[in-house]
Design an enzyme around this catalytic site. Structure first.
Site, short mmCIF file in Angstrom:
data_model
loop_
_atom_site.label_atom_id
_atom_site.label_comp_id
_atom_site.label_asym_id
_atom_site.label_seq_id
_atom_site.Cartn_x
_atom_site.Cartn_y
_atom_site.Cartn_z
NE ARG A 59 4.02 -2.29 -18.79
CZ ARG A 59 4.98 -3.16 -19.10
NH1 ARG A 59 5.18 -4.21 -18.34
NH2 ARG A 59 5.73 -2.98 -20.17
CG ASP A 77 3.53 -5.16 -0.86
OD1 ASP A 77 2.34 -4.87 -1.05
OD2 ASP A 77 4.44 -4.89 -1.66
NE ARG A 135 -2.81 -4.50 1.40
CZ ARG A 135 -2.90 -3.76 0.31
NH1 ARG A 135 -2.09 -4.00 -0.72
NH2 ARG A 135 -3.78 -2.78 0.22
CG HIS A 164 3.85 -2.18 -4.33
ND1 HIS A 164 3.34 -2.83 -3.22
CD2 HIS A 164 2.95 -1.20 -4.65
CE1 HIS A 164 2.18 -2.28 -2.89
NE2 HIS A 164 1.92 -1.30 -3.75
#
Length: 310
Positions: free
Chosen positions: A88, A148, A151, A175
């Site tokens: 990450r 988001d 969806r 998010h």
């Protein structure tokens, strides 16, 4: 009105196509670092003008920021996806350097532009853009909550077997698969709470599907989605350029709102010609507040990886 989109990949090109087709802007600059790539995408879009009936000018350029001058809105989609074996921290380091450089180049030619950030990790890249540019917080907007929420409403529509455009609902928080918060308690079907039609288990399933919505598409497609993200950016840009004052969940900088400070995270905002016109304080219950606090902690932990860049 002029819009610049940096990154002519699937999301950026779809965003340009949606903005052109819906006549949201008169001119779109599509910029990419790959020689001829943006030019090709722009030409392809322009060749749909006579069949789709729009007159928006779409211009592709290779890494020439002078062509982006005097843009009203600039959209940053550039960056790389996470690759196998990449940590990450490595992803953030690479994308942060890209986003920081892109934002500075854009603002050199369009100092009054509103910046829409799409690059991932989106909340962290929005925070980076704000800190690196020093712009007022109303002019830096992370797109994530827009996507988001679309969806979320799609999954509610499927569960209810009702038209998606009759459904209202939003997703707040980070998010990410584990940080977003679909607000099932506040979702409605033609002003009626969806809880009158769906059981707690059904609502929980909808929320779970929403939270892994991006990952689900990655598995199915073998890459990240682009139609819904591109359309979500266009929806947000439309509200800015046409001063529509739509309430849209976006990642924005908080200074005490929702009991959070010094963080960019998704909350409902009124979006107009000044970018973030206001942040809407919806009354969360204790459970939702706890989830939001947990989400903020996760986003803040990711932001810590920016320390060597800011």
């Amino acid at each position: 009105m002029k819009v610049t989109i940096v990154g002519a990949g699937n999301v950026g090109a779809t965003c340009a196509d949606a903005i052109a087709y819906r006549r949201i802007a008169s001119e779109i600059i599509l910029l990419d670092i790959r020689e001829g790539f943006a030019e090709g995408k722009a030409l392809d879009i322009m060749q749909t003008q006579t069949t789709l009936g729009f007159n928006t000018k779409v211009i592709g350029v290779t890494n020439d920021y002078s062509k982006t001058a005097n843009s009203n809105v600039v959209v940053i989609t550039s960056g790389i996806p996470r690759k196998p074996g990449m940590t990450r921290e490595e992803l953030i380091g690479i994308n942060a350097s890209i986003v920081k450089t892109v934002a500075q180049n854009l603002l050199q030619h369009s100092p009054d532009a509103i910046v829409v950030v799409v690059s991932n990790p989106m909340d962290t890249m929005t925070y980076l853009t704000l800190k690196a540019t020093g712009l007022p917080k109303n002019r830096i907007i992370g797109m994530g909550g827009t996507l988001d929420s679309s969806r979320f409403k799609t999954y509610l529509s499927q569960a209810l077997n009702k038209p998606a455009n009759d459904i209202s609902g939003m997703v707040i928080g980070g998010h990410g698969d584990t940080t977003m918060i679909p607000l099932t308690r506040l979702a409605t079907y033609n002003c009626v709470p969806v809880s009158q039609f769906l059981s707690d288990d059904e609502l929980s399933t909808v929320a779970s599907k929403t939270m892994v919505g991006g990952a689900t598409l990655t598995v199915l497609l073998g890459t990240s989605a682009w139609y819904a993200p591109g359309a979500s950016v266009a929806y947000l840009v439309d509200s800015i350029l046409n001063d529509q004052h739509k309430m849209i969940p976006c990642s924005v900088y908080l200074e005490g709102e929702y009991d959070q400070n010094d963080i960019c995270i998704g909350v409902p905002c009124i979006i107009g010609k000044n970018g973030i016109e206001s942040i809407v304080d919806i009354k969360l219950n204790d459970s939702e507040k706890a989830l939001f606090s947990k989400s903020a902690d996760a986003v803040r932990a990711m932001n810590a990886d920016l320390k060597s860049i800011l």
